[in-house]
Design an enzyme around this catalytic site. Sequence first.
Site, PDB file in Angstrom:
ATOM      1  N   GLN A 197       0.844  -1.202   0.000  1.00  0.00           N
ATOM      2  CA  GLN A 197       0.000   0.000   0.000  1.00  0.00           C
ATOM      3  C   GLN A 197       0.878   1.251   0.000  1.00  0.00           C
ATOM      4  OE1 GLN A 197      -2.485   1.199   3.573  1.00  0.00           O
ATOM      5  NE2 GLN A 197      -4.132   0.798   2.132  1.00  0.00           N
TER       6      GLN A 197
ATOM      7  N   HIS B 144      -9.695   6.478   4.400  1.00  0.00           N
ATOM      8  CA  HIS B 144      -9.435   6.953   5.763  1.00  0.00           C
ATOM      9  C   HIS B 144      -9.019   8.420   5.850  1.00  0.00           C
ATOM     10  CE1 HIS B 144      -8.381   2.427   6.428  1.00  0.00           C
ATOM     11  NE2 HIS B 144      -9.668   2.633   6.223  1.00  0.00           N
TER      12      HIS B 144
ATOM     13  N   TYR C 278      -6.769  10.128   4.272  1.00  0.00           N
ATOM     14  CA  TYR C 278      -5.409  10.521   3.884  1.00  0.00           C
ATOM     15  C   TYR C 278      -5.489  11.265   2.551  1.00  0.00           C
ATOM     16  CZ  TYR C 278      -4.178   7.444   7.717  1.00  0.00           C
ATOM     17  OH  TYR C 278      -4.095   6.881   8.958  1.00  0.00           O
TER      18      TYR C 278
ATOM     19  N   ARG D 242      -7.098   0.662  -2.130  1.00  0.00           N
ATOM     20  CA  ARG D 242      -8.020   0.450  -1.003  1.00  0.00           C
ATOM     21  C   ARG D 242      -8.820   1.736  -0.929  1.00  0.00           C
ATOM     22  NH1 ARG D 242      -7.835  -1.187   5.109  1.00  0.00           N
ATOM     23  NH2 ARG D 242      -9.733  -2.460   5.050  1.00  0.00           N
TER      24      ARG D 242
HETATM   25  C1  LIG Z   1      -3.247  -0.528  14.192  1.00  0.00           C
HETATM   26  C2  LIG Z   1      -3.979  -0.391  12.885  1.00  0.00           C
HETATM   27  C3  LIG Z   1      -3.309   0.058  11.764  1.00  0.00           C
HETATM   28  C4  LIG Z   1      -3.987   0.182  10.549  1.00  0.00           C
HETATM   29  N1  LIG Z   1      -3.282   0.594   9.442  1.00  0.00           N
HETATM   30  C5  LIG Z   1      -3.908   0.609   8.229  1.00  0.00           C
HETATM   31  C6  LIG Z   1      -3.156   0.870   7.048  1.00  0.00           C
HETATM   32  O1  LIG Z   1      -1.931   1.039   7.055  1.00  0.00           O
HETATM   33  N2  LIG Z   1      -3.837   0.898   5.877  1.00  0.00           N
HETATM   34  C7  LIG Z   1      -5.188   0.661   5.797  1.00  0.00           C
HETATM   35  O2  LIG Z   1      -5.755   0.701   4.713  1.00  0.00           O
HETATM   36  N3  LIG Z   1      -5.898   0.367   6.918  1.00  0.00           N
HETATM   37  C8  LIG Z   1      -5.287   0.310   8.105  1.00  0.00           C
HETATM   38  N4  LIG Z   1      -6.003  -0.076   9.226  1.00  0.00           N
HETATM   39  C9  LIG Z   1      -7.410  -0.502   9.085  1.00  0.00           C
HETATM   40  C10 LIG Z   1      -7.502  -2.025   8.908  1.00  0.00           C
HETATM   41  O3  LIG Z   1      -6.884  -2.426   7.706  1.00  0.00           O
HETATM   42  C11 LIG Z   1      -8.969  -2.523   8.884  1.00  0.00           C
HETATM   43  O4  LIG Z   1      -9.660  -1.898   7.840  1.00  0.00           O
HETATM   44  C12 LIG Z   1      -9.719  -2.265  10.176  1.00  0.00           C
HETATM   45  O5  LIG Z   1      -8.946  -2.592  11.299  1.00  0.00           O
HETATM   46  C13 LIG Z   1     -11.045  -3.030  10.186  1.00  0.00           C
HETATM   47  O6  LIG Z   1     -10.853  -4.418  10.069  1.00  0.00           O
HETATM   48  P1  LIG Z   1     -10.905  -5.364  11.387  1.00  0.00           P
HETATM   49  O7  LIG Z   1     -12.267  -5.186  11.976  1.00  0.00           O
HETATM   50  O8  LIG Z   1     -10.654  -6.739  10.877  1.00  0.00           O
HETATM   51  O9  LIG Z   1      -9.840  -4.873  12.297  1.00  0.00           O
HETATM   52  C14 LIG Z   1      -5.357  -0.163  10.444  1.00  0.00           C
HETATM   53  C15 LIG Z   1      -6.030  -0.630  11.591  1.00  0.00           C
HETATM   54  C16 LIG Z   1      -5.347  -0.750  12.793  1.00  0.00           C
HETATM   55  C17 LIG Z   1      -6.091  -1.275  13.990  1.00  0.00           C
END
Ligand SMILES: Cc1cc2nc3c(=O)[nH]c(=O)nc-3n(C[C@H](O)[C@H](O)[C@H](O)COP(=O)(O)O)c2cc1C
Length: 469
Positions: A138, A209, A211, A257
């Site tokens: 990414q 998100h 960004y 994404r």
């Molecule tokens: C600590 C942390 C870091 C994350 N970093 C990213 C990231 O670098 N890129 C991204 O697209 N989403 C990031 N996310 C979002 C996750 O990819 C995911 O969409 C989100 O946690 C929901 O899925 P889950 O319910 O399985 O956790 C991050 C989430 C967490 C908790």
Amino acid sequence: MPHERFRFKDRAALEQKITDLGLDIPFSDDISILFSHVVLARRVLPNRFAVLPMEGADADPAGRPTELTLRRYKRYSEGGASLIWFEATAVTADGRSNPRQLWINTETRDGFRKLAKETRLAAHRKFGSDHNLLLVLQLTHSGRVAKPEGRPVPVIAQHNPLLDAKQGLSPEHPVISDSALDALQDDFVSAARLAHEAGFDGVDIKACHGYLVSELLAAFTRPDSRYGGSFENRTRFLAETSERIKLAVRGIFVTSRLSVYDALPYPYGFGVDREHPENPDLGEPVRLIKKLRNIDFPVLGLSLGIPAFQSHYGRPYDKPLIGQELPDEHPLVGVSRWLRLTSEIQKAFPTLPVVGAGYSWLRQFFPHVAAAMVERERVSLIGLGRGSIAYPGWVNALAADGILDQRKVCVCCSKCSQMLRAGQPVGCAVHDADTYQVQYRKARKRAKEVRRIEKKTARSARKRSRRKA
Ligand SMILES: Cc1cc2nc3c(=O)[nH]c(=O)nc-3n(C[C@H](O)[C@H](O)[C@H](O)COP(=O)(O)O)c2cc1C
């Protein structure tokens, strides 16, 4: 539907709650479909599981992966998922979200090569060399949440009263120029070339998100710009950069994404009903995906919400970040929103493999929901975020035993998010405590300090305004 923690003893209790809340969250008894093959980027993947991108804040100051980064990814690939979607990696120094964010450049490329190689090797050692594992990196610019040296240095696509107020940005704060965005396109193309040289199969232009690229999609109020206002202009950065990567870097695929619902009111959110911001409107996201489909995207990652503003949309949780209020929404409502939006996008593009998310809150019961989603052709691949941090071996466990160990699943405590917010290396402070408990303690201390400063600033502001009155 007030917030509630996960306290369901068994699947029946969880299903009963879903019925009581009137939500559409399907379950299937048979989870074997999750181990069916899926063709993606001309490769046959052995199962429907993806590890979602999650920033680890454990790079060295130059942006190189460290031993801790390698450890995380080796654990994921040994865990058995067929797609590993590597975390947000900066394409420029000023776009780093913290001084420990991965940053791909000519100096660090070999570190990424090692990361890709060792991640693949770990899977091949465990499952054999014919195990097809797809690696996507990414690429990002963190935009308004950039903190390259640890202090905020926001780069904004447009002013947004809600986020500006939260960040203390004045109306004079500069908006990134069109020429800087043109140059940033070049940086994404160079980063994609380096990712190809490093051995990744695909790159993702992160458009979620809030960004920078995601904020551009909602830049309705950006004045006199080729990158703002109309749909064509707002989607220009993502579409043009994708097209340029496709033409310039042979041998790597490009994807994104994409946040399909920002949950911010018009004119500041993408995929939002203009009259009722609490409702998604997928009209523009679908139009955009059609455009990206013409650029040959072989897969699409979905997301939603702006975590720096309201993290419960993207990550339904039990406990909020320190200092944040619990949302007035049951986490199951959040899960069902995730499933509904994913289904609508997958139905609109039945031949495009869509990677869904939002399953972690369902704990050990999520595979039954995931299987029902795949069975009903509402999604192609199941992405797990926090659940993978907590329990990197979950795919193997499911393959071996058909169930997940409830003592190992993610408890949605937000500690990993707290570590990221503090710029501390991210991991599971609950299930991988020997490595990460100390990092969490530092993150908690930092959060408390920040709260103290915020309270003091607010008190002084109140005093000043009383004196003026
Ligand atoms: C600590 C942390 C870091 C994350 N970093 C990213 C990231 O670098 N890129 C991204 O697209 N989403 C990031 N996310 C979002 C996750 O990819 C995911 O969409 C989100 O946690 C929901 O899925 P889950 O319910 O399985 O956790 C991050 C989430 C967490 C908790």
